[in-house]
Structure formats: structure tokens, C-alpha cells
Enzyme design. Structure first.
Site, PDB file in Angstrom:
ATOM      1  CG  HIS A 109      -1.943  -1.052   1.246  1.00  0.00           C
ATOM      2  ND1 HIS A 109      -2.785  -1.308   0.187  1.00  0.00           N
ATOM      3  CD2 HIS A 109      -2.247  -1.973   2.209  1.00  0.00           C
ATOM      4  CE1 HIS A 109      -3.576  -2.337   0.500  1.00  0.00           C
ATOM      5  NE2 HIS A 109      -3.256  -2.759   1.708  1.00  0.00           N
ATOM      6  CG  ASP A 144      -2.960  -8.576   1.127  1.00  0.00           C
ATOM      7  OD1 ASP A 144      -2.035  -8.707   1.947  1.00  0.00           O
ATOM      8  OD2 ASP A 144      -3.998  -7.921   1.366  1.00  0.00           O
ATOM      9  CG  ASP A 233      -5.001  -9.993   4.054  1.00  0.00           C
ATOM     10  OD1 ASP A 233      -4.792 -10.554   2.959  1.00  0.00           O
ATOM     11  OD2 ASP A 233      -4.655  -8.820   4.296  1.00  0.00           O
TER      12      ASP A 233
END
Ligand SMILES: [Zn+2]
Length: 348
Positions: A109, A144, A233
Site C-alpha cells: 500500500h 492479498d 488475509d
């Protein structure tokens, strides 16, 4: 994002005696020259200054101080270390390794001049830039549950770096981006591939989308090497998101990436359930390094009682109506990608 996630993974692999014939090395801090190839010099300098002065007047402007990016002691050096680990993994591949793994990396990110979502420096981008020294075309594959927005943004106009991200729809999860319509800009149009899934999506639908949308584009692009971000995740037990994968379903995507038969730089990423992250990364390590691991974890592993097995016994229950919503959403994404991205790669 506590280091305990990494420690437990390392302990589990050590208990499996999985490191035979594999070089394990401590990371060196990423040189500033490599950081400023990805980030603005002002941002790199600001991280250094803010680490020493938490009351730095521009901390907020550079993304620090909010809930996701608190300022912590040693922040600059810690960030250079995880980034340096991913750089070293990429260097190993440039020098001829087929596979290298940097479990503390995958901080996808981080932006050009701003920290975001637990990420300070974008080690994924640093690794991609390093691979480009040897390979004309490289691919970034991000499994992810969150969109790999920072990496996409940094290579958005670059047709030599194909970015692929499969993630929970940005309509329902941070960072909000990653629509299939985001395909790149200028010469890079068609080289950003986004595969959002709806909350509740389970193994079969997720895998089908990855296989039908990502794999043909990856095969047509024919990268010289791949950076694989292994966020865990999307697992059904993860507390931050709502995708319903099992460890074994998620691992199928790792096998598909391996089937491309190109060198891989594997990175860590998100994953916030302490009993799923270590076993999923250990299982990915086993596949990528071709080390067979028993399904039952070793009794010597100190977390054996809380992590007795690598895979999940009972998949989560998904109602037929929820399943149908997920399937329809995913079908629409596949159609959009076939319309907008496939033709650029000579696919129909
Ligand atoms: Zn994530």
C-alpha cells in the site's frame, strides 16, 4: 502486523527442519539509492526525520500518525530492513536463483510519497525494479485480500510491469480501489489487471476467477520473473476482511503461479489471524521450495496445540444465496476483463 507473525512462521519451518539446502540470510538495510528509485527523495528524508521527531510538522502529510501508520522508534531502520530483505531476494533471482522469499515484505500500500495501510516503503516495487535490471518484462501477482494499490500506481503507465491483484471489492474494503476498469494509463493500458471478489467468496469461485482471468494474461505476457505477494488475509478466519478462503484453496493460486515456470520472488503481506498466517506461509514455502511438509505440524513446534495442522478441516458455511451473489459478481468481473484487457494481449 506484529513481528510475532514472522517469528511463528520461522519457528514452524524450523520445527519441520525445512531449511536444508536453503540459504537463510539476515537482511541488510535497503540503500537509499534504491528507495529513491521508487519514492520521492522528500518522502524518504521525511521518514528518516519523523522517526527521530514524532512531532515533525509534516508527519500527517506523509501519511503518519493515523491509526494505520503510527510513528514508532526505529521506524526508518525497520522499514529499510524489510525493504532490504525483498531487495536481496530480488538480487538472488537476478543472480540466478529460481526462488527467493522475503517473508517480512509485501507492503503493497505504500505510495510514491506517502505511507498507507501499515506500509512505509514499497518493497514490492523495489523488488520489481531490481528484477527489471535483468528481465525485459516482469509480473507482480498479489493474492492479498486488499488491492495492491501502491504497486499498481507506481507502474500504472509501464507496460514492462504487469500488475495482477485479486482482492475483496474496494466497494467493501480498504483501500477502495482495484476495479476491473482500472487497466493502466498511456502505454501501460492493459498492464494492470484487477480481479475484485464479493465478501463471502469461497475457494471455488476465487480460484476460477484467478485461473480464467489472470492465468491467460500472465501466460501471454510471458514475464521473465514474478514477484508474488502472499498476503494470507483472504482466509475465512481473518479478522480484517470477509473473503472465505481455506488455506488449501489459497495455496492452489501459489501452485498456479509456480506453473508459469519462471523465477519467483515471494513476499509476505497481510494476514492478521495468528493461527492461520504461519501455517499458510509455511505451506507456501513448502510448495515454492519443493519441501514436502506433513499435514500435521511437528509436536516440537511450540504452537502445535493452537496450530495442529497446515490445512483447514471444515470449510466455512456459505449459504446458496450468498454463493450465487459471489458467483454473479465474479462472472461480471471476468467478462469485463475479457472485454478490456484480453484483446491487448491477443486473447479473446
Ligand atoms: Zn491485506
Amino acid at each position: 502486523m506484529r513481528p510475532e507473525r514472522l517469528r511463528r512462521t520461522f519457528d514452524l519451518l524450523t520445527a519441520y527442519d525445512a531449511f536444508h539446502g536453503i540459504e537463510v540470510s539476515a537482511p541488510e538495510p535497503c540503500p537509499e539509492e534504491a528507495l529513491v528509485q521508487i519514492h520521492s527523495p522528500q518522502f524518504v528524508l521525511a521518514v528518516k526525520q519523523i522517526a527521530e521527531d514524532p512531532h515533525h510538522p509534516h508527519a500527517h502529510r506523509f501519511g503518519f500518525g493515523s491509526g494505520d501508520n503510527p510513528i514508532f522508534p526505529g521506524m526508518y531502520n525497520a522499514s529499510r530492513l524489510y525493504t532490504g530483505a525483498s531487495l536481496q531476494a530480488a538480487q538472488a533471482v537476478v543472480q540466478g536463483a529460481d526462488i527467493a522469499m522475503s517473508i517480512s515484505g509485501g507492503l503493497h500500500h505504500a505510495h510514491f510519497d506517502c505511507a498507507a495501510g501499515f506500509c512505509i516503503f514499497n518493497d514490492c516495487a523495489v523488488a520489481l525494479r531490481e528484477l527489471r535490471r535483468r528481465y525485459h518484462r516482469v509480473a507482480y501477482i498479489d493474492i492479498d485480500v486488499h488491492h495492491g494499490d501502491g504497486v499498481q500506481e507506481l507502474f500504472y503507465s509501464d507496460p514492462s510491469v504487469l500488475t495482477v491483484s485479486i482482492h475483496q471489492s474496494g466497494r467493501t474494503l480498504f483501500p477502495g480501489t482495484g476495479q476491473p476498469e482500472e487497466t493502466g494509463t498511456g502505454g501501460g493500458v492493459g498492464f494492470s489487471l484487477n480481479l475484485p471478489v464479493w465478501p463471502g467468496t469461497s475457494d471455488a469461485v476465487w480460484l476460477h476467477l484467478f485461473e480464467a482471468a489472470a492465468m491467460p494474461v500472465l501466460q501471454a505476457f510471458a514475464p521473465g520473473a514474478v514477484v508474488l505477494q502472499l498476503g494470507t488475509d483472504a482466509h475465512f478466519l481473518d479478522p480484517l476482511a470477509s473473503v472465505n478462503l481455506t488455506a488449501q484453496g489459497w495455496l492452489q493460486a501459489v501452485r498456479l503461479v509456480q506453473s508459469l515456470q519462471v523465477p519467483i520472488v515471494a513476499l509476505g503481506g497481510g494476514g492478521y489471524c495468528p493461527t492461520t498466517v504461519p501455517r499458510m506461509w509455511a505451506a507456501a514455502f513448502g510448495v515454492l521450495f519443493n519441501v514436502p511438509l506433513n499435514e500435521e505440524t511437528p509436536p516440537a513446534f511450540k504452537d502445535h496445540n493452537s496450530i495442529p495442522a497446515l490445512f483447514d478441516g471444515t470449510p466455512p458455511n456459505v449459504s446458496p444465496s450468498q454463493q450465487s451473489v459471489c458467483e454473479q459478481f465474479s462472472q461480471a468481473v471476468l467478462q469485463e476483463v475479457k472485454r478490456s484487457v484480453f484483446p491487448i494481449h491477443g486473447l479473446s
